[in-house]
Motif scaffolding. Structure first.
Motif, PDB file in Angstrom:
ATOM      1  N   ARG A 191      11.101   7.506  22.061  1.00 46.82           N
ATOM      2  CA  ARG A 191      11.991   6.550  21.384  1.00 46.82           C
ATOM      3  C   ARG A 191      11.218   5.318  20.915  1.00 46.82           C
ATOM      4  NH1 ARG A 191      17.706   4.690  24.140  1.00 46.82           N
ATOM      5  NH2 ARG A 191      18.244   2.998  22.715  1.00 46.82           N
ATOM      6  N   LEU A 192      10.363   4.796  21.785  1.00 46.80           N
ATOM      7  CA  LEU A 192       9.578   3.620  21.413  1.00 46.80           C
ATOM      8  C   LEU A 192       8.444   3.984  20.454  1.00 46.80           C
ATOM      9  CD1 LEU A 192       9.380   1.902  24.912  1.00 46.80           C
ATOM     10  CD2 LEU A 192      10.598   1.037  22.908  1.00 46.80           C
ATOM     11  N   GLY A 193       7.749   5.085  20.758  1.00 48.24           N
ATOM     12  CA  GLY A 193       6.607   5.473  19.937  1.00 48.24           C
ATOM     13  C   GLY A 193       7.001   5.835  18.516  1.00 48.24           C
ATOM     14  N   VAL A 194       8.119   6.557  18.367  1.00 46.88           N
ATOM     15  CA  VAL A 194       8.557   6.953  17.032  1.00 46.88           C
ATOM     16  C   VAL A 194       9.033   5.749  16.228  1.00 46.88           C
ATOM     17  CG1 VAL A 194      10.340   8.249  15.786  1.00 46.88           C
ATOM     18  CG2 VAL A 194       9.059   9.347  17.617  1.00 46.88           C
ATOM     19  N   MET A 195       9.730   4.827  16.875  1.00 52.31           N
ATOM     20  CA  MET A 195      10.168   3.627  16.160  1.00 52.31           C
ATOM     21  C   MET A 195       8.981   2.880  15.557  1.00 52.31           C
ATOM     22  SD  MET A 195      12.435   1.594  15.024  1.00 52.31           S
ATOM     23  CE  MET A 195      14.004   1.907  15.825  1.00 52.31           C
ATOM     24  N   LEU A 196       7.922   2.708  16.347  1.00 49.73           N
ATOM     25  CA  LEU A 196       6.730   2.027  15.854  1.00 49.73           C
ATOM     26  C   LEU A 196       6.078   2.830  14.722  1.00 49.73           C
ATOM     27  CD1 LEU A 196       4.639  -0.238  16.078  1.00 49.73           C
ATOM     28  CD2 LEU A 196       3.508   1.100  17.869  1.00 49.73           C
ATOM     29  N   GLY A 242      10.567  15.837  13.488  1.00 48.52           N
ATOM     30  CA  GLY A 242      11.613  16.466  14.285  1.00 48.52           C
ATOM     31  C   GLY A 242      12.235  15.510  15.277  1.00 48.52           C
ATOM     32  N   ILE A 243      11.405  14.704  15.927  1.00 47.21           N
ATOM     33  CA  ILE A 243      11.916  13.732  16.890  1.00 47.21           C
ATOM     34  C   ILE A 243      12.743  12.667  16.176  1.00 47.21           C
ATOM     35  CG2 ILE A 243      11.281  11.967  18.583  1.00 47.21           C
ATOM     36  CD1 ILE A 243       8.731  13.609  19.131  1.00 47.21           C
ATOM     37  N   ALA A 244      12.240  12.201  15.032  1.00 45.58           N
ATOM     38  CA  ALA A 244      12.973  11.181  14.273  1.00 45.58           C
ATOM     39  C   ALA A 244      14.349  11.690  13.868  1.00 45.58           C
ATOM     40  CB  ALA A 244      12.170  10.763  13.039  1.00 45.58           C
ATOM     41  N   GLU A 245      14.421  12.942  13.459  1.00 48.85           N
ATOM     42  CA  GLU A 245      15.717  13.507  13.066  1.00 48.85           C
ATOM     43  C   GLU A 245      16.667  13.594  14.257  1.00 48.85           C
ATOM     44  OE1 GLU A 245      14.340  16.253   9.252  1.00 48.85           O
ATOM     45  OE2 GLU A 245      14.336  17.121  11.282  1.00 48.85           O
ATOM     46  N   GLU A 246      16.140  13.944  15.426  1.00 50.93           N
ATOM     47  CA  GLU A 246      16.960  13.966  16.646  1.00 50.93           C
ATOM     48  C   GLU A 246      17.488  12.559  16.943  1.00 50.93           C
ATOM     49  OE1 GLU A 246      17.805  16.056  19.310  1.00 50.93           O
ATOM     50  OE2 GLU A 246      17.189  17.897  18.295  1.00 50.93           O
ATOM     51  N   LEU A 247      16.599  11.573  16.841  1.00 47.86           N
ATOM     52  CA  LEU A 247      16.988  10.196  17.162  1.00 47.86           C
ATOM     53  C   LEU A 247      17.937   9.626  16.112  1.00 47.86           C
ATOM     54  CD1 LEU A 247      13.555   8.851  18.438  1.00 47.86           C
ATOM     55  CD2 LEU A 247      15.575   9.378  19.800  1.00 47.86           C
ATOM     56  N   ARG A 254      18.475   3.497  11.820  1.00 40.88           N
ATOM     57  CA  ARG A 254      17.213   2.853  12.180  1.00 40.88           C
ATOM     58  C   ARG A 254      16.108   3.863  12.498  1.00 40.88           C
ATOM     59  NH1 ARG A 254      20.165   1.925  17.200  1.00 40.88           N
ATOM     60  NH2 ARG A 254      18.893   2.244  19.080  1.00 40.88           N
ATOM     61  N   PHE A 255      16.467   5.111  12.757  1.00 40.34           N
ATOM     62  CA  PHE A 255      15.476   6.152  12.997  1.00 40.34           C
ATOM     63  C   PHE A 255      15.362   7.122  11.817  1.00 40.34           C
ATOM     64  CE2 PHE A 255      16.067   4.821  17.417  1.00 40.34           C
ATOM     65  CZ  PHE A 255      14.749   4.794  17.855  1.00 40.34           C
ATOM     66  N   ALA A 256      15.918   6.756  10.658  1.00 41.50           N
ATOM     67  CA  ALA A 256      15.846   7.636   9.490  1.00 41.50           C
ATOM     68  C   ALA A 256      14.386   7.828   9.071  1.00 41.50           C
ATOM     69  CB  ALA A 256      16.639   7.039   8.336  1.00 41.50           C
ATOM     70  N   PRO A 257      13.924   9.073   8.934  1.00 40.40           N
ATOM     71  CA  PRO A 257      12.524   9.317   8.557  1.00 40.40           C
ATOM     72  C   PRO A 257      12.237   8.819   7.149  1.00 40.40           C
ATOM     73  CG  PRO A 257      13.542  11.292   9.489  1.00 40.40           C
ATOM     74  CD  PRO A 257      14.652  10.313   9.218  1.00 40.40           C
ATOM     75  N   PRO A 258      11.130   8.115   6.935  1.00 41.84           N
ATOM     76  CA  PRO A 258      10.762   7.679   5.581  1.00 41.84           C
ATOM     77  C   PRO A 258      10.491   8.876   4.667  1.00 41.84           C
ATOM     78  CG  PRO A 258       9.490   6.518   7.258  1.00 41.84           C
ATOM     79  CD  PRO A 258      10.193   7.635   7.952  1.00 41.84           C
ATOM     80  N   ALA A 259      10.697   8.662   3.375  1.00 43.05           N
ATOM     81  CA  ALA A 259      10.453   9.733   2.396  1.00 43.05           C
ATOM     82  C   ALA A 259       9.004  10.195   2.435  1.00 43.05           C
ATOM     83  CB  ALA A 259      10.824   9.242   0.996  1.00 43.05           C
ATOM     84  N   LEU A 260       8.083   9.277   2.696  1.00 42.18           N
ATOM     85  CA  LEU A 260       6.668   9.638   2.751  1.00 42.18           C
ATOM     86  C   LEU A 260       6.406  10.656   3.855  1.00 42.18           C
ATOM     87  CD1 LEU A 260       3.696   9.317   1.950  1.00 42.18           C
ATOM     88  CD2 LEU A 260       3.596   7.288   3.455  1.00 42.18           C
ATOM     89  N   LEU A 261       7.020  10.466   5.000  1.00 42.96           N
ATOM     90  CA  LEU A 261       6.833  11.401   6.106  1.00 42.96           C
ATOM     91  C   LEU A 261       7.360  12.787   5.731  1.00 42.96           C
ATOM     92  CD1 LEU A 261       6.070  12.086   9.020  1.00 42.96           C
ATOM     93  CD2 LEU A 261       8.291  11.168   9.747  1.00 42.96           C
TER      94      LEU A 261
END
Length: 285
Positions: A191-196, A242-247, A254-261
C-alpha cells in the motif's frame, strides 16, 4: 522454534526460487512444484544459481552439494504430503491463487501450514474457499528474496493466533524480520510502496524530472536504498499495475494507475525481467 523439516513451494519463478533458496539456507528440505517438466528444470536452475552465489559470497557455511541435495523439483502437488509448510508463489491473480491453494490443501496433512506469497490479494477472501482457514495466512516475501530481510506476515480473519506466533518464529529462523499485518488491501508494504511508485510515475509522465533524478531525490534526500522507479523495475511493472488495480478497487482514485504505467505494460516493458522498464536491464536479466 525450528523450521519444519520439509517445505513445499508451488511456483518456481523468481519469487518461488528465492523462497526455496531462503529455506534451503536455513537447513530445510525443499520441494518445488512447477506446471511442467520444462518449467521445473528452469526452476531448478534458478535455485541452484542463487545457491552457488550464496556459497561463493560466504553467505552460508553449508556446502553446495548439501544444499542442492536438499532440493527437489517436480510437477506433482502430491509431493507436498510430507511438508509442514507449503508456500504458494504463483502469479498475482486471485483466481489462479485460489485454484492453486485448493490443490495444495487437498494433499497436505491436517496440521500443515498453508501460506500465500501474495502482495495485495485479501488473505481472508482466499481463506474463505479453504477447508482449514485457521491454518492459512500470508507470507509476503520481498524481491529479491535472498537480499531482503523483511517478510510481511498477514493474518486473515480466521487465522489462529498460535499459528501467527509459530510463523513469526519461522521467519526469525530464516534470518529475516517479521512484520505482522492485519489483512487489508495492499497490507502495509504494498500500500505504501505502490502509492510512492505511482506518484513517481506521474511525475515522470508530467516531465517533472528524469527517472534517474526522481530516484536520486528519494535515495539521497530520504535515504531510500533504491528509488521508487528502479524498485518498480525490480518488482515488475506488471506486478505494480496489478496491485494498483486491486488498491484502486478498494480505495478509489488515489491508486488509479497512470497511463504511462499501463502503456509500458502493454508494450511489454516490464522492468528487469524483460530487459527494459524505466531503466535498461539488458545485462542484468
Amino acid at each position: 522454534m525450528s523450521l519444519p523439516e520439509r517445505i513445499g513451494v508451488l511456483g518456481g519463478g523468481r519469487m518461488g526460487a528465492g523462497i526455496a533458496h531462503a529455506f534451503l539456507l536455513a537447513g530445510a528440505r525443499v520441494h518445488v512444484v512447477e506446471r511442467d517438466e520444462s518449467a521445473a528444470e528452469a526452476a531448478r536452475q534458478r535455485v541452484v544459481t542463487t545457491l552457488e552465489r550464496s556459497v561463493a559470497r560466504g553467505g552460508t557455511v553449508l556446502p553446495l552439494d548439501e544444499l542442492t541435495a536438499a532440493l527437489t523439483v517436480g510437477t506433482a502437488v502430491e509431493e507436498f504430503a510430507a511438508a509442514g509448510l507449503v508456500v504458494e508463489a504463483v502469479p498475482e491473480d486471485r483466481a489462479l491463487k485460489s485454484e492453486a491453494l485448493a490443490r495444495i490443501e487437498a494433499v497436505i496433512v491436517e496440521d500443515a501450514v498453508l501460506a500465500s506469497n501474495t502482495s495485495s490479494i485479501s488473505i481472508t477472501a482466499l481463506a474463505a474457499e479453504l477447508r482449514r482457514p485457521e491454518r492459512f495466512l500470508g507470507m509476503h516475501f520481498f524481491n529479491p528474496v535472498p537480499a531482503s530481510t523483511l517478510i510481511e506476515v498477514v493474518t486473515g480473519a480466521q487465522t489462529s493466533s498460535p499459528l501467527v506466533d509459530t510463523v513469526r518464529d519461522w521467519v526469525g529462523a530464516l534470518g529475516k524480520t517479521p512484520v505482522i499485518v492485519r489483512d487489508s488491501p495492499g497490507f502495509a508494504s504494498s500500500r505504501l510502496g505502490v502509492m510512492l511508485a505511482l506518484e513517481a510515475i506521474r511525475m515522470l509522465e508530467e516531465g517533472v524530472a528524469s527517472a534517474v533524478d526522481i530516484d536520486a531525490a528519494m535515495e539521497l534526500g530520504y535515504r531510500h536504498p533504491t528509488g521508487p522507479l528502479r524498485t518498480t523495475d525490480i518488482v515488475g511493472l506488471d506486478v505494480r499495475l496489478g496491485i494498483a488495480e486491486e488498491l484502486e478497487s478498494a480505495f478509489g482514485e488515489r491508486f488509479a494507475p497512470p497511463a504511462l504505467l499501463r502503456r509500458m505494460v502493454e508494450d511489454g516493458h516490464l522492468g528487469r525481467k524483460s530487459g527494459r522498464g524505466f531503466y535498461e536491464w539488458s545485462d542484468e536479466r
